[in-house]
Design an enzyme around this catalytic site. Sequence first.
Site: not given
Length: 429
Positions: A22-23, A126, A131, A316, A408
Amino acid sequence: MDRIRIIGGNELRGTIPISGAKNAALPLMIAALLTDETLILDNVPRLADVALLQRILGNHGVDIMSAGKRPGDHEYQGQTLHISAKTIVDTTAPYDLVSKMRASFWVIAPLIARMHEATVSLPGGCAIGTRPVDLLIMALEKLGAEISIDGGYVIAKAPGGLKGATIEFPKVTVSGTHVALMAATLAKGTTIIDNAACEPEIVDVADCLVKMGAKISGAGTPRITIEGVARLHGARHTVLPDRIETGTYAMAVAMAGGEVQLSGARPELLQAALDVLTEAGATITVNNDGIKVARNGAGISPVTVTTAPFPGFPTDLQAQLMALMTRAKGASHITETIFENRFMHVQELARFGAKISLDGETATIDGVSKLRGAPVMATDLRASVSLVIAALAAEGETMVNRIYHLDRGFERLEEKLSACGANIERISG
Ligand code: UD1
């Protein structure tokens, strides 16, 4: 709203195919904005975040075609996206889209680089700490963009185009590095990014940009050098396997016991996590098809781990490791250094009977011999999956609520786990 029901106690045995990361997929899709030619991406995971980014890019006038499966493609084959940003019709990324996913803010980089202007809503995503985007803005300013903030929007302008510069990040930032890298590809002159993030997803994006005609050296090291070019062209690129999904299933096997082949996984992308799992008592074997993870008989040993930028232990995987350590024979210590407030899974894990105490950035987990199933709530992407891991080893039934967070970032999680013998099902509605 969908929920997931798990009855714990089954060992996991079989094969889990690892999806595209995903990233990496998200910034790769965003990089398509840099060229008026088509970028073809293979192995893109089917995730809610990918679908949302398709909508966001569509808003800028990008055409995205998803190619169907071909004969011989296996069941979990990632999708192939043909992304064409031939004409950018709108350089504004609105609040209602960007607020749903933090990474969509990164469209600011290709838009300012190619169109010399961008108006992008401040991001959401999230809820794991504040952030901010100050370092992303700093990087764009160094490259000559004029930035103002108005009504919750970042407005960037560079009438004569961006200019190469030296950007030194005061802390390692994946988002900052992606933004600086993408923007610098079309800037006039040379850009040096110092203290760059070394994450494999940065390298994957840099590899793709090079295929598109960018001149980049040093990706994967703390100093990346980019010689700006006048334009980029189309290319074809395969998204690398998801190291966080790999580590998550490896921890699930360590928790539940059994033996699972993580097909397509690349061990060098998560060596720090594999070392921790070995220390915890799992057996890790690397083979031609990926990684085999097993825990047969032996209990789980406690570990002391501090999260760090790559190649350190990834933040993560912190929640998943904590779930595993709730069953360890002794006390474990996990220190989170990347995001403050990334301990929201602690109170949910306590519902299973886990014993965890927090002292600033460090959690102490006193392993218990038994967890009991409970109704729990998913709070963010990685925290959600830590609850699934705990549930796999808990006695009785667990109901995980609010699983849109899981959708997600994890492709067909319940299918992949149930194929290995887990008693897990999605309850719709
Ligand atoms: C990315 C990953 C996320 C992962 C994180 C760290 C994606 C889509 N997300 O998030 O899954 O957990 O890397 O590996 O790839 N910071 C600032 N100012 C900024 C930007 C960041 O202070 O302008 C801080 C953040 O608050 C955080 C630290 O820098 O404390 C690292 O953040 P960053 O590496 O940028 O994370 P993301 O790119 O958001």
